[in-house]
Design a protein around this motif. Structure first.
Motif, PDB file in Angstrom:
ATOM      1  N   ILE A   1       0.730  -1.069  -0.034  1.00 23.12           N
ATOM      2  CA  ILE A   1      -0.085   0.044   0.078  1.00 23.12           C
ATOM      3  C   ILE A   1       1.005   1.269   0.039  1.00 23.12           C
ATOM      4  O   ILE A   1       0.654   2.085  -0.639  1.00 23.12           O
ATOM      5  CB  ILE A   1      -0.812  -0.026   1.078  1.00 23.12           C
ATOM      6  CG1 ILE A   1      -2.130  -0.844   0.984  1.00 23.12           C
ATOM      7  CG2 ILE A   1      -1.583   1.465   1.373  1.00 23.12           C
ATOM      8  CD1 ILE A   1      -2.702  -1.360   2.187  1.00 23.12           C
ATOM      9  N   SER A   2       1.845   1.283   0.889  1.00 23.47           N
ATOM     10  CA  SER A   2       2.703   2.391   0.937  1.00 23.47           C
ATOM     11  C   SER A   2       3.517   2.658  -0.443  1.00 23.47           C
ATOM     12  O   SER A   2       3.699   3.960  -0.765  1.00 23.47           O
ATOM     13  CB  SER A   2       3.884   2.175   2.103  1.00 23.47           C
ATOM     14  OG  SER A   2       3.018   1.788   3.120  1.00 23.47           O
ATOM     15  N   ASP A   3       4.069   1.664  -1.161  1.00 25.20           N
ATOM     16  CA  ASP A   3       4.548   1.839  -2.217  1.00 25.20           C
ATOM     17  C   ASP A   3       3.688   2.378  -3.490  1.00 25.20           C
ATOM     18  O   ASP A   3       4.117   3.256  -4.328  1.00 25.20           O
ATOM     19  CB  ASP A   3       5.065   0.527  -2.844  1.00 25.20           C
ATOM     20  CG  ASP A   3       5.884   0.620  -4.227  1.00 25.20           C
ATOM     21  OD1 ASP A   3       6.933   1.429  -4.369  1.00 25.20           O
ATOM     22  OD2 ASP A   3       5.639  -0.316  -4.885  1.00 25.20           O
ATOM     23  N   MET A   4       2.134   1.902  -3.517  1.00 25.14           N
ATOM     24  CA  MET A   4       1.431   2.487  -4.276  1.00 25.14           C
ATOM     25  C   MET A   4       1.082   4.029  -3.985  1.00 25.14           C
ATOM     26  O   MET A   4       0.817   4.675  -4.792  1.00 25.14           O
ATOM     27  CB  MET A   4       0.067   1.627  -4.264  1.00 25.14           C
ATOM     28  CG  MET A   4       0.167   0.262  -4.706  1.00 25.14           C
ATOM     29  SD  MET A   4       0.645   0.324  -6.509  1.00 25.14           S
ATOM     30  CE  MET A   4       2.471  -0.003  -6.429  1.00 25.14           C
ATOM     31  N   GLU A   5       1.027   4.489  -2.667  1.00 22.75           N
ATOM     32  CA  GLU A   5       0.725   5.799  -2.345  1.00 22.75           C
ATOM     33  C   GLU A   5       1.956   6.619  -2.739  1.00 22.75           C
ATOM     34  O   GLU A   5       1.559   7.546  -3.334  1.00 22.75           O
ATOM     35  CB  GLU A   5       0.516   5.778  -0.927  1.00 22.75           C
ATOM     36  CG  GLU A   5      -0.724   5.270  -0.293  1.00 22.75           C
ATOM     37  CD  GLU A   5      -0.841   5.037   1.235  1.00 22.75           C
ATOM     38  OE1 GLU A   5      -2.099   5.366   1.726  1.00 22.75           O
ATOM     39  OE2 GLU A   5       0.212   5.170   2.043  1.00 22.75           O
ATOM     40  N   ALA A   6       2.918   6.263  -2.597  1.00 24.24           N
ATOM     41  CA  ALA A   6       4.207   6.888  -3.135  1.00 24.24           C
ATOM     42  C   ALA A   6       4.219   7.166  -4.642  1.00 24.24           C
ATOM     43  O   ALA A   6       4.444   8.086  -5.149  1.00 24.24           O
ATOM     44  CB  ALA A   6       5.525   6.178  -2.695  1.00 24.24           C
TER      45      ALA A   6
END
Length: 199
Positions: free
Chosen positions: A186-191
């Motif tokens: 999720i964090s990678d996609m948000e970035a």
């Protein structure tokens, strides 16, 4: 407020790395990134997110900050009882090492105002075709040992975009066993989609 430069991002990356990652082999890995690879000048992609010089470092930092925030949001102030700051830094800062030494500047013809001109672009030249997340795990493991949790989060960080998911439940099994890997995806996609420009 002054805009950050690529030198600022490199300095921030190295500080987060050295402040948090203390295990055997970490110094050799940082030396590789700093002196024997293009990590700090490479793009994060050829044409999409952070497709500019230094984009890989920039994306890694964006992902680190998103991940730390999401971990704290999920587990609270005692998040370190679930996952260490060292693991957070390893997973986020190093998840895309698979992109090191794979992009080089080349030129192609493009029509601009009715005239053909040579324009630069990032050509993809992968001399180690080992996959994506699994390639990052492989590169890191050449320098230091990863925990199972770290390896799973890095290996499956592409989530549903990973072609290995076709006909396989491996990613779902990994995410069920390691919730911190879900948070990292999720964090990678948000970035990528919230912090960086998608062309």
């Amino acid at each position: 407020m002054e805009e950050k430069t690529m030198i600022d991002y490199k300095t921030e990356f190295i500080k987060i790395f050295t402040d948090n990652i203390k295990r055997e082999g970490a110094n050799a890995l940082l030396d590789y990134l700093t002196n024997h690879s293009d990590f700090f000048v490479a793009p994060a992609s050829g044409r999409r997110h952070s497709a500019f010089e230094g984009g890989l470092c920039f994306h890694s930092l964006n992902t680190y900050h998103r991940y730390k925030k999401n971990i704290i949001k999920e587990y609270g102030e005692k998040y370190f009882e679930v996952i260490s700051d060292e693991s957070i830094a390893i997973i986020a800062l190093l998840h895309d090492l698979c992109k090191v030494n794979t992009y080089n500047v080349d030129y192609r013809n493009q029509k601009v105002d009715g005239q053909w001109i040579q324009v630069p672009y990032y050509a993809y030249n992968n001399s180690l075709p080992y996959g994506h997340g699994e390639k990052s795990v492989y590169i890191i493991s050449g320098y230091m040992r990863l925990t199972r949790e770290e390896a799973m989060a890095i290996n499956w960080h592409m989530g549903g975009f990973d072609p290995r998911n076709q006909g396989s439940s491996d990613m779902a099994d990994a995410f069920n066993r390691y919730p911190t890997a879900v948070l990292f995806h999720i964090s990678d996609m948000e970035a990528v989609y919230l912090d960086e420009s998608i062309k």
